[in-house]
Design a protein around this motif. Structure first.
Motif, PDB file in Angstrom:
ATOM      1  N   UNK A 106       0.817  -1.205   0.000  1.00  0.00           N
ATOM      2  CA  UNK A 106       0.000   0.000   0.000  1.00  0.00           C
ATOM      3  C   UNK A 106       0.847   1.250   0.000  1.00  0.00           C
ATOM      4  N   UNK A 107       1.910   1.222   0.753  1.00  0.00           N
ATOM      5  CA  UNK A 107       2.696   2.436   0.828  1.00  0.00           C
ATOM      6  C   UNK A 107       3.425   2.671  -0.488  1.00  0.00           C
TER       7      UNK A 107
ATOM      8  N   UNK B 285       1.445   7.562  -6.128  1.00  0.00           N
ATOM      9  CA  UNK B 285       0.374   8.521  -6.384  1.00  0.00           C
ATOM     10  C   UNK B 285       0.754   9.906  -5.872  1.00  0.00           C
ATOM     11  N   UNK B 286       1.388   9.919  -4.694  1.00  0.00           N
ATOM     12  CA  UNK B 286       1.773  11.215  -4.140  1.00  0.00           C
ATOM     13  C   UNK B 286       2.742  11.914  -5.084  1.00  0.00           C
TER      14      UNK B 286
ATOM     15  N   UNK C 116       2.163   2.034  -3.347  1.00  0.00           N
ATOM     16  CA  UNK C 116       1.147   2.662  -4.177  1.00  0.00           C
ATOM     17  C   UNK C 116       0.977   4.131  -3.820  1.00  0.00           C
ATOM     18  N   UNK C 117       0.889   4.389  -2.524  1.00  0.00           N
ATOM     19  CA  UNK C 117       0.691   5.778  -2.097  1.00  0.00           C
ATOM     20  C   UNK C 117       1.838   6.656  -2.533  1.00  0.00           C
TER      21      UNK C 117
ATOM     22  N   UNK D  52       6.774   9.088   2.524  1.00  0.00           N
ATOM     23  CA  UNK D  52       6.260   7.780   2.138  1.00  0.00           C
ATOM     24  C   UNK D  52       7.348   6.939   1.487  1.00  0.00           C
TER      25      UNK D  52
END
Lengths: 623, 391
Positions: B209-210, B216-217, B212-213, B282
């Motif tokens: 998940x991180x 996106x960030x 992915x984040x 992140x």
């Protein structure tokens, strides 16, 4: 011989000097006019057309018009709006609201004269003042400035126009059909006010109206506020999801395919736009009426107007272009944002187009315009179809025009025109660039909103995976905040598009029209020169005949000479007239542009402001 | 100063016995030379205060040797700093040069400024991330005593000779093994300890998940930057329009152009702050979690070894052959496994705490900065609107 009107352009005043300018204009027109019907010169209810900024609703002068309306009895502000079909019910509301407006005091200012019919009274400004966001919690993204040129037409023509009229419409003599002489034969006084209303705001949010620009111009300032409030309400135009509490002022209805007549016939499907008008002018049959129009109808109107008035030097406002791609997408039923965007843009552009037309005092008098607004069924404007005989003819005409433009070397006697042309051309270039840039800004902003959305989702997932509860909560809150930001960005992008980019696109088109009027002037000059050379030839013939002593032919020659002399004089005068018109038009155009631009920008900025405030609130709530 | 740049971790430099920072760095062509400065009270070092130049590759060497040291198998080795990446600003600079003719002089200058700022930001980021790496090591009770670490800090000759030797010796064997380790292996091994079971599930999930984040960030930040760039162009065009305009509109255009100019600076700062506080955060923790995963992997391997040794012992007992070796081997495996488990537990727990603290700090800072910027924009806009209205 003909003295070209060597009037140097009046100084471009700031908005404070509007009245001054108006007075000047009036004087100018006087010199052209044959007679002033009423013999009064003051009253040109000078509502500068500039007020009717299509994009901004700030026709601040509403208030003053109100009193006028009252005086005139049953007059009501006229707003031609293109109403959203869904909010048809509201079309009645605005008139009511606007009627209320006029109740202000300026009664004593106007005399009602019942009886003369020609002049529309000075009208009031458009309602469109939207209450600041204070009324609505959302950012203002009203794409189309609310009432774009809500010019209220006062039904009673006879009124003495007082400049107290809030909306300014330049008093222009009504344009007679195809009468080349005296365009300004009418005493200027009548300033027809046609208020075109604004179109629906996508979210029912009303863009703020900045009426204060014209505050100075109107006397009755004090009355403005309460009226403005009401006016604002009146102009709120709800769009599909809009809150129904606000009556819609004139607005160009967004054609909703299911609700509205969308004739679904494969590629023959078309969008019908509802055009609602509210008026107090006597020349219309009713006070309010609605008709349905197709895009080609708008184009047809433009064709007719430009044929009739273009050669006289008027700047006929141009409608948005045909766009095969855009319409095809819509027809095919592609329900993505680009087609709704396209429809929305087109609708706004059409509305602004109409409002510009009705704001132009001369054009308003044209029966074609009236017919367009009033008649139930218009004959299909076939000549606007791209792939038709008329279409080809037009193309050929355009080509010949272009060629002749290159070959005509005008002996420019008036430096002012030359300068203006230069300005127009360079401005055109810059505006195109700016437009492209704003479009790219919109694209990026949309990208940002997309990315923010996906990040928000991702953060939410991360939050759910997080085992530390505090952090998990923080993360999901972050996700929410980002979600809100995404929405804000979306809205901002929409506002960028419709407020900013469209305004620029409008200007680009208008600049093209200005150029067109310059071209017409050149043509007039050419005709004049041709006539002169023809006259010369005839004179030579005459001389030859004299010398050859043929009395009968001599007579004929003399007649021809007389005829051509007359023509020469005529053309010269035409040319002068056209030049003067062009000059006036350009000045007016520039003034409008200034005002519009300012209003537009203010609206846009306020919009940005809103979104920024939202951002800060969200961030604050997050921490 | 290095302290203000630090964003992804809490203050590590609080142990005065060994203070490390990177006060300075040079950028030459493709290589960045960091000046690693050490202040220490420890007697194991020759001098109390000294600096050495290091390249990125030296950091990588240090990291790899640590990873490959068996003794540290039970520790989370701080993730290696990523290679400094100047490609993006360099490409943009190139494109800018090509497009110079189409812009006005001001526009060009401003774009150039922006790019230089971007360059500088990349630079700062890479310095920071290298510094943090060293500081994590220095603050770790075990790793700070590592001999190679000391060499790294002290050796005043070029390390590249040593680096080559190390590579030859280990051949990157372990590293490859760790790298090619399947997460399947980890999940395939039967877990005996609840704590580790939970950790494993959590870390695997969290990692994806991180990751992915982070991506996106990053995209979000880039979009922001694009908008800021757009504002530059718009401002410049408005300026030219204003220059040509002879009417009253001129002033309005100028003000608007001015506004956009200021605006883009704000947007630019929003973008870079978001980048630092969110994206970098992140990204860093993504790498950190990878390091934690590596630890789990090593432990799982140790467990697998232990189980294999059990089986071997059983077989030996059956065959009645080589029992003592098998027993010894099994004992060793168990010991290793236990050691790994114990230290692993400690490490992971402290990691969790560290992570939470860092996240909180950064989120708060980011929110505060965003508020500040939004207020700024609001003020700018209001000012401009006032000016326009009063005109």
């Amino acid at each position: 011989m003909a003295t070209s009107s060597e009037r140097s352009p009046p100084p471009f005043p700031d908005s404070e000097d509007q009245d001054v300018l108006d007075a000047e204009e009036v004087r100018g027109r006087d010199s052209d006019e044959d007679e002033d019907l009423f013999g009064t010169t003051i009253d040109r209810s000078e509502v500068t057309a500039g007020v009717i900024d299509p994009l901004s609703q700030q026709e601040a002068k509403q208030t003053s018009t109100a009193p006028v309306i009252d005086l005139s009895g049953d007059s009501q502000p006229v707003t031609s709006k293109i109403a959203d079909p869904l909010v048809d019910l509201f079309s009645d509301a605005p008139p009511a609201a606007e009627a209320k407006k006029p109740s202000s005091a300026n009664v004593d200012l106007f005399d009602d004269e019942e009886g003369s019919d020609i002049f529309a009274e000075p009208l009031q400004t458009k309602p469109a003042k939207q209450p600041q966001k204070s009324l609505f919690g959302e950012p203002d993204e009203d794409v189309f400035g609310e009432p774009l040129g809500a010019i209220s037409k006062k039904p009673v023509p006879k009124e003495l126009k007082e400049k107290s009229v809030t909306t300014k419409v330049t008093a222009g003599g009504p344009l007679q059909d195809s009468k080349p002489a005296d365009i300004f034969s009418q005493a200027a006084a009548s300033t027809p006010s046609v208020t075109s209303t604004v179109n629906p705001k996508t979210n029912g949010v009303h863009s703020e109206e900045d009426g204060d620009i014209f505050a100075e111009a109107t006397v009755e300032l004090s009355l403005d506020s309460p009226r403005n409030e009401r006016k604002k309400e009146a102009t709120a135009k709800p769009s599909a999801p809009a809150p129904t509490s606000l009556p819609a002022a004139a607005s160009l209805a967004k054609p909703q395919p299911p609700a509205l007549e969308e004739v679904r016939d494969g590629m023959n499907a078309y969008m019908a736009y509802k055009v609602s008008t509210q008026t107090t002018l006597p020349m219309f049959r009713n006070k309010t009426f609605t008709v349905r129009r197709r895009f080609s109808d708008f184009l047809g109107l433009y064709e007719k107007l430009s044929e009739k008035h273009g050669p006289n030097g008027f700047i006929v406002p141009p409608p948005p272009e045909k766009s095969l791609l855009g319409m095809t997408k819509v027809k095919v039923g592609k329900e993505d944002s680009s087609s709704t965007d396209f429809v929305e843009r087109r609708r706004g552009a059409l509305e602004r187009y109409l409002q510009r037309v009705v704001n132009h005092p001369s054009l308003l008098q044209d029966p074609d315009v009236r017919e367009f607004l009033e008649r139930e069924e218009l004959p299909r404007a076939v000549s606007t179809q791209a792939l038709s005989g008329a279409g080809f003819l037009k193309m050929i005409n355009k080509a010949t025009d272009a060629v002749s433009k290159m070959t005509i070397k005008m002996n420019e006697s008036d430096v002012w025109f030359e300068e203006k042309l230069q300005e127009v051309e360079s401005a055109d270039q810059q505006f195109r660039k700016l437009h492209a840039l704003v479009e790219s800004l919109v694209v990026h902003r949309k990208e940002l909103s997309l990315n923010t959305a996906s990040f928000a989702k991702s953060a939410a997932m991360l939050g759910s995976a997080e085992d530390n509860t505090a952090l998990s909560r923080a993360l999901s809150q972050l996700a929410e905040v980002e979600d809100k930001m995404e929405q804000l960005h979306q809205e901002q992008a929409a506002s960028d598009t419709f407020t900013f980019a469209e305004m620029i696109a409008d200007y680009i088109r208008l600049l093209g029209a200005v150029r067109g009027s310059f071209d017409h002037r050149m043509k007039a000059w050419q005709r004049w020169q041709d006539a002169q050379s023809m006259l010369q030839k005839k004179r030579e013939t005459e001389a030859k005949l004299l010398w050859a002593n043929k009395p009968d032919k001599l007579q004929l020659a003399k007649e021809e000479i007389a005829e051509w002399e007359a023509k020469v004089t005529q053309y010269e005068r035409d040319f002068e007239r056209v030049s003067a018109t062009v000059r006036k038009e350009v000045i007016r155009f520039e003034r409008e542009k200034t005002k519009n631009c300012k209003r537009q920008v203010i609206t846009y900025l306020e919009c940005l402001l809103q979104s920024q405030q939202q951002v800060s609130e969200s961030a604050f709530s997050y921490s | 100063s290095s302290k203000t740049l630090r964003s992804v971790s809490v203050d590590l430099n609080h142990d005065a016995s060994l203070l490390i920072d990177i006060p300075d760095a040079l950028c030459e062509r493709d290589k960045v030379k960091f000046t690693v400065h050490t202040k220490t009270t420890l007697s194991s070092f020759q001098k109390p205060d000294f600096s050495v130049p290091r390249q990125h590759e030296d950091f990588i060497w240090l990291h790899d040797t640590l990873v490959e040291t068996e003794d540290y198998a039970g520790l989370i080795i701080p993730p290696a700093p990523p290679k400094p990446d100047f490609d993006s600003p360099r490409d943009k600079m190139h494109k800018l040069g090509e497009g110079e003719a189409t812009m006005t002089k001001e526009e060009y200058t401003k774009m150039k400024q922006e790019l230089e700022a971007e360059y500088l930001a990349v630079f700062k980021k890479t310095v920071q991330v290298h510094e943090i790496f060293l500081q994590r090591l220095s603050s770790h009770p075990v790793l700070s005593k590592d001999r190679n670490f000391q060499i790294f800090l002290e050796y005043d000759q070029d390390l590249s000779v040593r680096r080559k030797n190390a590579k030859e010796m280990f051949g990157g064997f372990f590293k490859n093994m760790v790298k090619s380790a399947d997460e399947v292996l980890i999940s395939g091994v039967k877990e005996v300890d609840d704590f580790f079971e939970q950790e494993k599930t959590f870390l695997l999930d969290y990692y994806s998940k991180i990751k992915d984040s982070t991506a996106k960030a990053e995209k979000m930040t880039r979009a922001h930057k694009n908008i800021a760039d757009d504002y530059i162009h718009i401002s410049a065009t408005l300026n030219s329009l204003a220059a040509d305009d002879m009417t009253a509109n001129k002033k309005n255009l100028e003000k608007l152009s001015d506004l956009f100019e200021k605006f883009r600076k704000v947007e630019g700062r929003v973008a870079s702050d978001q980048d630092l506080k969110l994206t970098e955060l992140l990204r860093y923790y993504m790498r950190d979690i990878q390091a934690a995963k590596d630890l789990l992997y090593r432990r799982a391997r140790a467990l697998a070894d232990y189980e294999n040794s059990n089986k071997a012992l059983d077989k030996a007992r059956l065959k009645s052959k080589d029992i003592p070796q098998a027993e010894e081997h099994q004992r060793q495996c168990l010991q290793k496994f236990d050691k790994l488990s114990e230290s692993g537990k400690k490490e992971l727990t402290s990691f969790k705490g560290r992570r939470v603290v860092a996240f909180r700090k950064n989120f708060i800072e980011m929110a505060e900065l965003e508020i500040k910027h939004a207020k700024n924009s609001v003020a700018l806009l209001q000012g401009c609107i006032e000016l326009l209205k009063s005109n």
